[in-house]
Design a protein around this motif. Structure first.
Motif, short mmCIF file in Angstrom:
data_model
loop_
_atom_site.label_atom_id
_atom_site.label_comp_id
_atom_site.label_asym_id
_atom_site.label_seq_id
_atom_site.Cartn_x
_atom_site.Cartn_y
_atom_site.Cartn_z
N PRO A 197 -34.11 -0.17 -7.20
CA PRO A 197 -33.00 0.08 -6.27
C PRO A 197 -32.05 -1.11 -6.26
O PRO A 197 -32.47 -2.26 -6.33
CB PRO A 197 -33.70 0.22 -4.92
N GLY A 198 -30.78 -0.82 -6.21
CA GLY A 198 -29.76 -1.86 -6.21
C GLY A 198 -28.93 -1.80 -7.48
O GLY A 198 -28.74 -0.74 -8.08
N LEU A 199 -28.45 -2.94 -7.90
CA LEU A 199 -27.62 -3.08 -9.09
C LEU A 199 -28.43 -3.82 -10.14
O LEU A 199 -28.88 -4.95 -9.89
CB LEU A 199 -26.35 -3.86 -8.76
N THR A 200 -28.64 -3.21 -11.29
CA THR A 200 -29.35 -3.86 -12.40
C THR A 200 -28.34 -4.06 -13.51
O THR A 200 -27.63 -3.13 -13.89
CB THR A 200 -30.54 -2.99 -12.87
N TRP A 201 -28.30 -5.30 -14.04
CA TRP A 201 -27.25 -5.63 -15.00
C TRP A 201 -27.75 -6.69 -15.96
O TRP A 201 -28.34 -7.69 -15.55
CB TRP A 201 -26.04 -6.14 -14.22
N GLY A 202 -27.46 -6.51 -17.24
CA GLY A 202 -27.79 -7.50 -18.26
C GLY A 202 -26.68 -8.51 -18.47
O GLY A 202 -26.79 -9.36 -19.35
N LEU A 203 -25.59 -8.43 -17.73
CA LEU A 203 -24.37 -9.24 -17.86
C LEU A 203 -23.75 -9.02 -19.24
O LEU A 203 -22.92 -8.16 -19.41
CB LEU A 203 -24.63 -10.71 -17.60
N PRO A 210 -29.75 -3.96 -2.66
CA PRO A 210 -28.66 -3.47 -1.81
C PRO A 210 -28.52 -4.31 -0.54
O PRO A 210 -29.52 -4.75 0.02
CB PRO A 210 -29.10 -2.04 -1.45
N ALA A 211 -27.29 -4.50 -0.12
CA ALA A 211 -27.01 -5.20 1.15
C ALA A 211 -26.90 -4.17 2.26
O ALA A 211 -26.54 -3.02 2.02
CB ALA A 211 -25.72 -6.00 1.03
N ALA A 212 -27.19 -4.60 3.45
CA ALA A 212 -27.17 -3.68 4.59
C ALA A 212 -25.75 -3.34 5.06
O ALA A 212 -25.56 -2.35 5.75
CB ALA A 212 -27.95 -4.30 5.75
N ASP A 213 -24.76 -4.13 4.66
CA ASP A 213 -23.41 -3.92 5.20
C ASP A 213 -22.45 -3.22 4.24
O ASP A 213 -21.24 -3.40 4.33
CB ASP A 213 -22.83 -5.25 5.66
N PHE A 264 -26.38 -0.54 -13.98
CA PHE A 264 -27.22 0.58 -13.56
C PHE A 264 -27.32 0.49 -12.05
O PHE A 264 -27.76 -0.54 -11.52
CB PHE A 264 -28.61 0.47 -14.19
N ILE A 265 -26.89 1.53 -11.38
CA ILE A 265 -26.89 1.52 -9.93
C ILE A 265 -27.87 2.57 -9.42
O ILE A 265 -27.83 3.73 -9.84
CB ILE A 265 -25.49 1.83 -9.37
N LEU A 266 -28.70 2.14 -8.54
CA LEU A 266 -29.59 3.04 -7.83
C LEU A 266 -29.48 2.59 -6.38
O LEU A 266 -30.19 1.71 -5.93
CB LEU A 266 -31.02 2.95 -8.34
N GLY A 267 -28.45 3.11 -5.71
CA GLY A 267 -28.17 2.62 -4.37
C GLY A 267 -28.15 3.72 -3.35
O GLY A 267 -27.77 4.85 -3.64
N SER A 268 -28.60 3.38 -2.19
CA SER A 268 -28.50 4.33 -1.11
C SER A 268 -27.52 3.78 -0.09
O SER A 268 -27.35 2.59 0.06
CB SER A 268 -29.86 4.59 -0.47
#
Length: 180
Positions: A19-25, A59-62, A169-173
């Motif tokens: 969950p969140g943002l996964t990135w290899g840059l 993921p951030a809460a805001d 890769f985004i897996l965000g709620s």
């Protein structure tokens, strides 16, 4: 932004992204750092290293993203620092946000010139967000990324405006939008 250069896309992580943002840059940049005698990385906050050099930001809460309108910001937290050449090479990616507006998506990061002020941002990459799926539960999928003119300085001028970076890769709620 100039036209993106054709570049071989790196493979998607072998397992589902966290969950969140996964990135290899930029995989070639990560390989370069790993070959330096003093090259290294550190992660802190809610960032972690996963999938053989993919970084994950929780993921951030805001977040302000509204899945109904497709506008707002998906916010993520954590810091990645890459160093080499006795710290003459220093890249920091902190608290990435993906801002959606007017059919475009921009990935910004905390502007390290004003560190530790995390509110000042620099647009790092433009996303091809049409490949992302959105629902009332959030955003998920993979999007290609291209370096912005402002983001060139984050990589010490080694890559030009429009250079293709690794996909995100985004897996965000997101919290459900309120109905008025």
């Amino acid at each position: 932004m100039t036209q993106p250069r054709g570049a071989e896309r790196p493979p998607m992580p072998e397992t589902e992204p966290l969950p969140g943002l996964t990135w290899g840059l930029k995989r070639s940049f990560i390989r370069y750092i790993s070959m330096l005698p003093d090259g290294g990385h550190s992660v802190s906050g809610s960032a972690s290293l996963t999938y053989s050099s993919f970084f994950n930001f929780e993921p951030a809460a805001d977040s302000t993203y509204d899945p109904i309108t497709g506008r707002g910001a998906l916010k993520f937290v954590g810091e990645v620092r890459l160093t080499g050449h006795h710290n003459l090479l220093f890249v920091m990616i902190a608290d990435p946000w993906i801002e959606f507006r007017d059919g475009e998506a921009t990935l910004s990061v905390a502007d390290t010139r004003y560190w530790p002020d995390r509110r000042r941002r620099i647009p790092l990459a433009i996303l091809q967000a049409e490949t992302l799926s959105r629902s009332i539960h959030g955003v998920c999928g993979e999007a290609r990324t291209f370096l912005t003119g402002e983001g060139v300085e984050v990589f010490n001028g080694q890559y030009g405006d429009g250079e293709e970076l690794d996909p995100v890769f985004i897996l965000g709620s997101t919290p459900p939008a309120t109905m008025d």
